[in-house]
Design a protein around this motif. Structure first.
Motif, PDB file in Angstrom:
ATOM      1  N   UNK A 167       0.823  -1.202   0.000  1.00 10.39           N
ATOM      2  CA  UNK A 167       0.000   0.000   0.000  1.00 10.39           C
ATOM      3  C   UNK A 167       0.862   1.258   0.000  1.00 10.39           C
ATOM      4  N   UNK A 168       1.929   1.241   0.810  1.00 17.54           N
ATOM      5  CA  UNK A 168       2.808   2.396   0.883  1.00 17.54           C
ATOM      6  C   UNK A 168       3.476   2.670  -0.458  1.00 17.54           C
ATOM      7  N   UNK A 169       3.935   1.608  -1.123  1.00 21.68           N
ATOM      8  CA  UNK A 169       4.575   1.784  -2.432  1.00 21.68           C
ATOM      9  C   UNK A 169       3.591   2.302  -3.469  1.00 21.68           C
ATOM     10  N   UNK A 170       2.350   1.776  -3.431  1.00 23.13           N
ATOM     11  CA  UNK A 170       1.330   2.247  -4.370  1.00 23.13           C
ATOM     12  C   UNK A 170       1.045   3.729  -4.164  1.00 23.13           C
ATOM     13  N   UNK A 171       0.922   4.108  -2.894  1.00 23.31           N
ATOM     14  CA  UNK A 171       0.632   5.512  -2.588  1.00 23.31           C
ATOM     15  C   UNK A 171       1.816   6.395  -2.970  1.00 23.31           C
ATOM     16  N   UNK A 173       3.988   5.813  -5.297  1.00 23.78           N
ATOM     17  CA  UNK A 173       4.016   5.917  -6.755  1.00 23.78           C
ATOM     18  C   UNK A 173       2.947   6.875  -7.253  1.00 23.78           C
ATOM     19  N   UNK A 174       1.761   6.812  -6.618  1.00 28.61           N
ATOM     20  CA  UNK A 174       0.685   7.715  -7.008  1.00 28.61           C
ATOM     21  C   UNK A 174       1.063   9.164  -6.708  1.00 28.61           C
ATOM     22  N   UNK A 175       1.688   9.387  -5.550  1.00 30.20           N
ATOM     23  CA  UNK A 175       2.144  10.733  -5.212  1.00 30.20           C
ATOM     24  C   UNK A 175       3.171  11.232  -6.211  1.00 30.20           C
ATOM     25  N   UNK A 176       4.082  10.338  -6.593  1.00 26.58           N
ATOM     26  CA  UNK A 176       5.113  10.723  -7.553  1.00 26.58           C
ATOM     27  C   UNK A 176       4.502  11.069  -8.903  1.00 26.58           C
ATOM     28  N   UNK A 177       3.530  10.246  -9.337  1.00 28.32           N
ATOM     29  CA  UNK A 177       2.865  10.510 -10.614  1.00 28.32           C
ATOM     30  C   UNK A 177       2.097  11.823 -10.571  1.00 28.32           C
ATOM     31  N   UNK A 178       1.391  12.063  -9.455  1.00 27.04           N
ATOM     32  CA  UNK A 178       0.640  13.309  -9.316  1.00 27.04           C
ATOM     33  C   UNK A 178       1.579  14.519  -9.280  1.00 27.04           C
ATOM     34  N   UNK A 179       2.710  14.365  -8.598  1.00 24.11           N
ATOM     35  CA  UNK A 179       3.668  15.473  -8.526  1.00 24.11           C
ATOM     36  C   UNK A 179       4.247  15.773  -9.911  1.00 24.11           C
ATOM     37  N   UNK A 180       4.563  14.707 -10.662  1.00 24.49           N
ATOM     38  CA  UNK A 180       5.083  14.913 -12.021  1.00 24.49           C
ATOM     39  C   UNK A 180       4.041  15.569 -12.911  1.00 24.49           C
TER      40      UNK A 180
END
Length: 529
Positions: A167-171, A173-180
């Motif tokens: 779950x932490x890795x998914x979140x 990754x999602x944060x990284x994608x949203x930031x990009x």
């Protein structure tokens, strides 16, 4: 710890329940691991614990959390493949259980928390069949024959941690994608609303750009002045996206589009039940723009009664929602725009003088298109390109079409120019806009204000190259309406100059702008070669 298997089983169940609670309530992975280790200490009798996480770049196990220690101590410690007991788990991906930690020669105890006389249990943290880390703990008492039971318990805790890792890795990754995506959108918006997309190389526009660059750095209130269609909203966008507040919200509102009762609710928000239909509380534009910029277009259209309410927000940065009694404070930069003569409105009592001075901190006047005719060719080509993108094809303007566009006064400014070009693009089958497709509504054409044609004092007498009967300087142009032969003289000068307006202007002692205006008012059809 009791050696009773039933008692141990009950303790472990309670600890597992508590661990599950901790893992499900927080998304801060490192904080969650410290809480899990604390629970193992307080409830399961395992006060010495450590969690290592696999570094995907190096392949090493990196200490992520240690019982009773902060991140600064734990972070630097690493275990490579085959290095110590944890390195063995990295290679073989299996649980290691030792009755006494010191009995194993490969036991390293790098962080110095383990007792070599006590048992040691290290279980892999797996995710989708792949090793993601290791949970290593030590019971507080010597081996009492229940090492296997405790090992199963540690493996269950490691399995729960594995789900949390996923779950932490998914979140993450999602944060990284949203930031990009956010950064990409910011770059796109910054480019879209940058100075590159505001066409104008004339002296009046260069002055505007200089003012915008200077005022963008500060939180000063800006008042944009100019006729309709001169690009006030584009300038407001540029100010915000080149300011320190560019990462904050940018909220826009056209004050002329709403009646006064709705304008108050729209700007200040309202509480539930404030009026019929207010079924829920709603924040206004000032709250939405907190930390950013609020662009108020057509500010000259608001009523005197509402002006007093707006003045308070601009002065104090505070207001109340409609129907509410709680005072709200906001940090908002205001950019206002108007095409009205606010000074005349103040003199006539239709606009508050104190509000005028509050808004007029940094006035920026946008020149109408008739005051910068040299920008028309570049602006026309830019607009044609944008219209072509909307139509899904390339559009081209002929030189004759560009000359025809520069001869018009454009009382509707850039908006009228864009409409004219779009109309011509619709009529062009080939994608080439010829002069014949430029249809101008001459009923709307009006003489430019005198201020637009400021020129040096007229010089009496003829100058070399001036046709007989023509005088030098602007006086020749100013007297044209009273001279019935003016049309013939202008045509004769154009013929002599090969229909090059700049040359004809020199022959007549006019500026290029003045001869273009005479060609329009005298309805002279310019010959194309």
């Amino acid at each position: 710890m009791s050696a009773n298997p039933a008692a141990l089983h009950r303790i472990e169940l309670e600890a597992l329940y508590r661990v599950g609670e901790i893992l499900s309530r927080s998304l801060d992975f490192r904080h969650t691991l410290r809480e899990v280790l604390r629970t193992l200490d307080e409830q399961a009798g395992m006060s010495r614990g450590m969690v290592t996480v696999l570094d995907p770049e190096s392949g090493d196990l990196v200490v992520n959390a240690v019982s009773g220690q902060d991140d600064a101590v734990a972070a630097p410690v690493r275990y490579q493949s085959g290095e110590g007991v944890l390195g063995l788990i990295l290679d073989e991906k299996r649980t290691v259980a030792l009755a006494a930690a010191g009995a194993e020669p490969r036991f390293l105890n790098r962080i110095g928390i383990y007792d070599r006389r006590l048992p040691f249990i290290a279980a892999p943290i797996n995710l989708g069949g792949n090793l993601r880390g290791v949970l290593a703990v030590q019971p507080n008492t010597p081996d009492d024959g229940l090492l296997a039971e405790r090992t199963r318990f540690v493996e269950m805790v490691a399995n729960l941690i594995g789900h949390s890792v996923r779950l932490s890795l998914d979140i993450e990754q999602e944060k990284k994608s949203l930031a990009e995506e956010r950064d990409s959108l910011r770059r796109t918006v910054r480019h879209q609303y940058g100075f590159d997309n505001i066409v104008g190389r004339s002296a009046p526009m260069r002055r505007v750009f200089d003012q915008v660059r200077m005022v963008s750095k500060w939180n000063t209130t800006v008042l944009l002045r100019g006729e309709t269609g001169t690009g006030k909203e584009l300038i407001a966008n540029a100010i915000h996206y080149h300011s320190p507040r560019s990462r904050g919200p940018y909220v826009r509102l056209n004050c002329a589009s709403l009646p006064e009762n709705l304008l108050e609710s729209e700007l200040f928000g309202h509480e539930k039940g404030a009026f019929t239909g207010a079924v829920a509380a709603r924040q206004g534009r000032f709250e939405a723009a907190n930390g950013g910029t609020l662009f108020l277009d057509e500010i000259g259209e608001i009523s005197p009664a509402f002006q007093a309410k707006l003045l308070r927000v601009l002065q104090e940065g505070e207001f109340e929602r409609v129907g509410g009694g709680r005072t709200l404070k906001v940090d908002v930069r205001v950019i206002a725009a108007t095409h009205r003569d606010l000074e005349a409105a103040v003199d006539g009592g239709n606009f508050r003088e104190d509000l005028y001075y509050r808004l007029n901190v940094m006035p920026i006047r946008l020149p109408p298109l008739r005051e910068r005719p040299e920008d028309v060719p570049e602006l026309a080509r830019y607009l044609a390109g944008r219209i072509g993108e909307m139509q899904g094809r390339q559009l081209a303007l002929t030189e004759a079409a560009v000359r025809r566009l520069t001869q018009y006064n454009w009382p509707g400014n850039v908006r009228e120019l864009e409409n004219c070009l779009e109309r011509a693009a619709v009529m062009s089958e080939s994608g080439t806009i010829e002069a014949e497709l430029i249809r101008i509504d001459r009923q709307r054409e009006a003489p430019a204000p005198a201020a637009a044609f400021v020129a040096p004092p007229p010089v009496t007498g003829a100058t070399p190259g001036t046709p007989p009967g023509a005088t030098s300087g602007p006086a020749a142009a100013d007297a044209a309406d009273a001279n019935p032969d003016e049309r013939a003289r202008v045509i004769a000068a154009l013929e002599q100059a090969g229909w090059v307006q700049a040359r004809a202007a020199r022959l007549l002692g006019m500026t290029p702008r003045q001869i273009a205006y005479r060609i329009q008012t005298l309805d002279i059809e310019v010959k194309q070669f």
